[in-house]
Design an enzyme around this catalytic site. Sequence first.
Site, short mmCIF file in Angstrom:
data_model
loop_
_atom_site.label_atom_id
_atom_site.label_comp_id
_atom_site.label_asym_id
_atom_site.label_seq_id
_atom_site.Cartn_x
_atom_site.Cartn_y
_atom_site.Cartn_z
N ARG A 8 32.34 -6.64 -3.50
CA ARG A 8 31.31 -7.67 -3.48
C ARG A 8 30.87 -8.07 -4.90
NH1 ARG A 8 25.51 -4.81 -1.86
NH2 ARG A 8 25.83 -2.88 -3.03
N SER A 35 22.26 -8.05 -0.34
CA SER A 35 23.38 -7.19 0.05
C SER A 35 24.72 -7.84 -0.26
CB SER A 35 23.28 -6.85 1.54
OG SER A 35 24.38 -6.06 1.94
N GLU A 56 23.86 -16.88 12.35
CA GLU A 56 25.25 -17.09 11.92
C GLU A 56 25.84 -18.39 12.46
OE1 GLU A 56 24.15 -12.90 11.44
OE2 GLU A 56 24.08 -14.26 13.19
N PHE A 81 28.80 -9.74 12.64
CA PHE A 81 28.02 -10.78 13.28
C PHE A 81 28.64 -12.17 13.08
CE2 PHE A 81 24.60 -7.60 12.14
CZ PHE A 81 24.54 -7.06 13.42
#
Length: 315
Positions: A8, A35, A56, A81
């Site tokens: 990330r 995050s 989403e 998700f």
Amino acid sequence: MAVQKAPREGFSEALIRLGHQHEDLVVLDADCAKSNMTNFFKDQFPNRFFNVGISECDLVGTAAGLAIGGKIPFANAYANFLTGRAYDQMRISVCYSNNNVKIVGHNAGTSAAQEGATHLPLEDISLMRSLPRMTVIVPADSLEMEKAVEAAYYHEGPVYLRVGKLPVPIVTKKEDRFQIGKAIKYRDGNDVTLISTGIMLDETFKAAEALGKKGIQADVLHIHTIKPIDVEAIATSAAKTKRVVTIEEHSIIGGLGSAVAEVLSEHCPVPLKRIGTQDRFGVSGKMHELLDFFELRAARITATAEKLVDSALIK
């Protein structure tokens, strides 16, 4: 020992770099900016960042609208998700409509760790691979992630990019050429083909070394693009070694193993063993514990390859 860095981080750094170069790049997030590390993009480009909240479906629909308006959106959310709840929007608003949206699934695979079974996506690649027009990219480390982000930006059409949260060894090199749809060959061998994707490249390297000490020379292919998959590289290697092992941090149903099986059945039928998670959900635990639990380690790869080679010798 290889330097470790979270994929990330590479994603965030590449996104910011591209943001300075291209004003049409916009970023959306489903309330997980810290995050997902998209908050750093927000800090530098506040007018090109959109937090749609924990929604989403809205995330993907809004991204599709921005793409229609001429922007190149990167839509970010947790992979479980995003690929589950927003599948319909990705199918119709992105893929069917062929909109230039980059879907970014974060917290992927075992990097979801202690967040538990509900948050641990082991089916996302399978879901995304089934969508027409969707390109599916699964980088090995933070360095390759940077290249993948750039390639995704310049690629015209829908892309799914799988991003891990926790640090993993950097095993690729700056000079490695990243091209969507093209495998990278890291090792030559005649006895067995090891085909990995994502973070499993590190364990695959270790297995190849262990096999070499036993007199078994492995061909090592890294498949960073699950779709379109490099048919030629896989078939060529399989024709040479006559046996294949696939390794993935994902279910063996619908992921790399399934994709390679499809290639082999049509182009070069040879014995194949698939290493990945079985027909089950994840569990809660630290990342290294989950890799041990699912036996996604070099020892299993080595043993599986040895057995394949031995069975061929017996025949």
